[in-house]
Design an enzyme around this catalytic site. Structure first.
Site, PDB file in Angstrom:
ATOM      1  N   TYR A 142      50.227  35.631  26.763  1.00  6.49           N
ATOM      2  CA  TYR A 142      51.711  35.091  26.566  1.00  6.49           C
ATOM      3  C   TYR A 142      52.412  34.974  25.404  1.00  6.49           C
ATOM      4  O   TYR A 142      53.547  35.213  25.333  1.00  6.49           O
ATOM      5  CB  TYR A 142      51.394  33.641  26.965  1.00  6.49           C
ATOM      6  CG  TYR A 142      51.554  33.688  28.672  1.00  6.49           C
ATOM      7  CD1 TYR A 142      50.605  33.996  29.387  1.00  6.49           C
ATOM      8  CD2 TYR A 142      52.583  32.854  29.236  1.00  6.49           C
ATOM      9  CE1 TYR A 142      50.475  33.717  30.856  1.00  6.49           C
ATOM     10  CE2 TYR A 142      52.706  32.721  30.567  1.00  6.49           C
ATOM     11  CZ  TYR A 142      51.501  33.195  31.446  1.00  6.49           C
ATOM     12  OH  TYR A 142      51.481  33.086  32.701  1.00  6.49           O
ATOM     13  N   LYS A 189      36.190  37.117  30.450  1.00 11.25           N
ATOM     14  CA  LYS A 189      36.154  38.623  31.237  1.00 11.25           C
ATOM     15  C   LYS A 189      35.605  39.139  29.764  1.00 11.25           C
ATOM     16  O   LYS A 189      35.673  40.143  29.299  1.00 11.25           O
ATOM     17  CB  LYS A 189      37.483  39.271  31.291  1.00 11.25           C
ATOM     18  CG  LYS A 189      37.282  40.610  31.899  1.00 11.25           C
ATOM     19  CD  LYS A 189      36.790  40.707  33.387  1.00 11.25           C
ATOM     20  CE  LYS A 189      36.778  42.192  33.970  1.00 11.25           C
ATOM     21  NZ  LYS A 189      35.944  41.887  35.342  1.00 11.25           N
ATOM     22  N   ASP A 221      37.196  37.547  37.556  1.00 15.02           N
ATOM     23  CA  ASP A 221      37.037  37.904  38.807  1.00 15.02           C
ATOM     24  C   ASP A 221      36.200  37.260  39.804  1.00 15.02           C
ATOM     25  O   ASP A 221      36.390  36.941  41.007  1.00 15.02           O
ATOM     26  CB  ASP A 221      36.944  39.470  38.944  1.00 15.02           C
ATOM     27  CG  ASP A 221      35.614  40.058  38.292  1.00 15.02           C
ATOM     28  OD1 ASP A 221      34.988  39.158  37.370  1.00 15.02           O
ATOM     29  OD2 ASP A 221      35.415  41.269  38.133  1.00 15.02           O
ATOM     30  N   ASP A 245      46.647  30.506  34.373  1.00 16.10           N
ATOM     31  CA  ASP A 245      47.846  30.701  35.194  1.00 16.10           C
ATOM     32  C   ASP A 245      47.447  31.072  36.525  1.00 16.10           C
ATOM     33  O   ASP A 245      48.178  30.482  37.653  1.00 16.10           O
ATOM     34  CB  ASP A 245      48.649  31.806  34.501  1.00 16.10           C
ATOM     35  CG  ASP A 245      50.090  31.727  35.389  1.00 16.10           C
ATOM     36  OD1 ASP A 245      50.492  30.737  35.702  1.00 16.10           O
ATOM     37  OD2 ASP A 245      50.581  33.170  35.668  1.00 16.10           O
ATOM     38  N   ASP A 249      46.779  28.622  40.088  1.00 14.18           N
ATOM     39  CA  ASP A 249      47.846  28.654  41.398  1.00 14.18           C
ATOM     40  C   ASP A 249      46.653  28.798  42.676  1.00 14.18           C
ATOM     41  O   ASP A 249      47.117  28.260  43.702  1.00 14.18           O
ATOM     42  CB  ASP A 249      48.708  30.003  41.414  1.00 14.18           C
ATOM     43  CG  ASP A 249      49.994  29.690  40.967  1.00 14.18           C
ATOM     44  OD1 ASP A 249      50.191  28.545  40.160  1.00 14.18           O
ATOM     45  OD2 ASP A 249      51.096  30.379  41.205  1.00 14.18           O
TER      46      ASP A 249
END
Ligand code: IPM
Ligand code: MG
Length: 353
Positions: A142, A189, A221, A245, A249
């Site tokens: 970001y 990751k 994942d 993020d 959600d």
């Protein structure tokens, strides 16, 4: 006690839902003899329209001089489909996070018994799920260097993390886990990304300081998959900005209503409390949006001011409203109440109980 609260309603449904949280906080103030002095600040698309900047300096000063920030939502569809827009409402949110040093976003995900049938998942999978997503908020892709090549045919975003940035967020996540069910899942990751390997290496060094907490590591994942299959497996989950993020959600819909979940962003300066849903422009001005996520964000705000009984009262009021069916159309089974009616009912319940 007297507190200064920065009130930043923002865009879309922001103003209507923040109004309800203010009603509830004022009912708390009356009952427990506090005083909340609100100072209004412009933010988001509304701020671009009025002063050309989605996070004006005046707003930043109001935030810096307050005990807490009550935030609505930002975003306006007129910017969403215009990739060339020079200033975007979202830049205001990112600028605020950076300027206030809000490096941690805390999103508790709890289920509400009366709403289990609203979840897209089977009842036996979600019933009793109770987890917190701790998302790093001021680093990673970001905020890394980004740009476009001269011929415009190549673009890049870089993901950067320092050991200090990783340490402080993992420490905070461990502290949360210590107060809860003593399990921390570190999501990364590390099989692909250098930043993730630094996260894992840093976390592995810190593990020894938190012996009473079970730490495990999961690739993002796999975490996305397990969150849907076994949400009850998680207690506290900590991860970098963009993974957080996305996963937060995902986690939020498990409960069945996005309209119920609050969040807190904390760090160096004043903390910000906001619902996790967006500005829901289709509903703006219609008095139909669910104010509960903002009201529960106000409960988190009260906790941050060490007003624990007051925060519990707000939560009890919300539970009572859900049990009584005083809810907006997104979750109503029979009569749908208006945004302002839910706010009035909650304030009134607090007065009487
Ligand atoms: C969030 C939002 C923001 C983010 C957007 C609006 C910039 O999705 O708070 O999760 O990506 O952080
Ligand atoms: Mg998001």
């Amino acid at each position: 006690m007297v507190f200064k609260i920065a009130k930043l309603p923002g865009d879309g449904i922001g103003p209507e839902i923040v109004d309800q949280a203010v009603k509830v906080m004022d009912a708390i103030a009356a009952k427990y003899q506090h005083q909340f002095n609100y100072e209004f600040g412009l933010v988001g698309a509304t701020a671009i329209d009025k002063v050309g900047n989605p996070y004006p300096k005046e707003t930043h000063e109001i935030c810096m001089n307050s005990d807490a920030v009550l935030f609505g939502a930002i975003g306006d569809p007129k910017y969403d489909n215009d990739p060339k827009a020079k200033v975007r409402p979202e830049q205001g949110l990112l600028a605020m996070r950076k300027a206030l040093g809000l490096y941690a976003n805390i999103r508790p995900v709890t289920t509400f018994a009366s709403l289990l049938d609203k979840s897209p998942l089977r009842k036996d999978i979600v019933e009793g799920a109770d987890l917190v997503v701790v998302r790093e908020l001021t680093g990673g892709i970001y905020f890394g260097e980004k740009g476009r090549s001269e011929d415009q045919k190549k673009a890049f975003d870089t993901c950067t993390y320092t050991t200090e940035e990783i340490e402080r967020i993992i420490k905070l996540a461990y502290e949360y886990a210590a107060k809860r069910n003593k399990r921390l899942t570190i999501v990364d990751k590390a099989n692909v990304l250098a930043t993730s390997r630094l996260w894992r290496e840093t976390a592995q060094k810190m593990e020894a300081d938190y012996k009473d907490i079970t730490t495990d590591y999961m690739f993002v994942d796999n975490a996305a998959m397990q969150l849907i299959q076994w949400p009850k497996k998680f207690d506290v989950m900590v991860t970098e900005n963009m993974f957080g993020d996305i996963l937060s959600d995902e986690a939020s819909v498990i409960t069945g209503s996005l309209g119920l979940l609050p969040s807190a962003s904390v760090g160096i300066h004043t903390s910000v409390f906001e619902p996790i849903h967006g500005s829901y422009p289709q509903a703006a001005g219609k008095n139909i949006a669910n104010p509960v996520a903002t009201v529960l964000s106000a409960a988190m705000l009260l906790e941050s001011l060490n007003l624990m009984d007051e925060a519990k009262k707000v939560r009890d009021a919300v539970d009572a409203s859900l049990a009584a069916g005083v809810v907006t159309e997104d979750i109503s089974k029979e009569k749908a109440y208006k945004t302002s009616e839910v706010g009035d009912w909650l304030a009134d319940w607090i007065k009487k109980n």
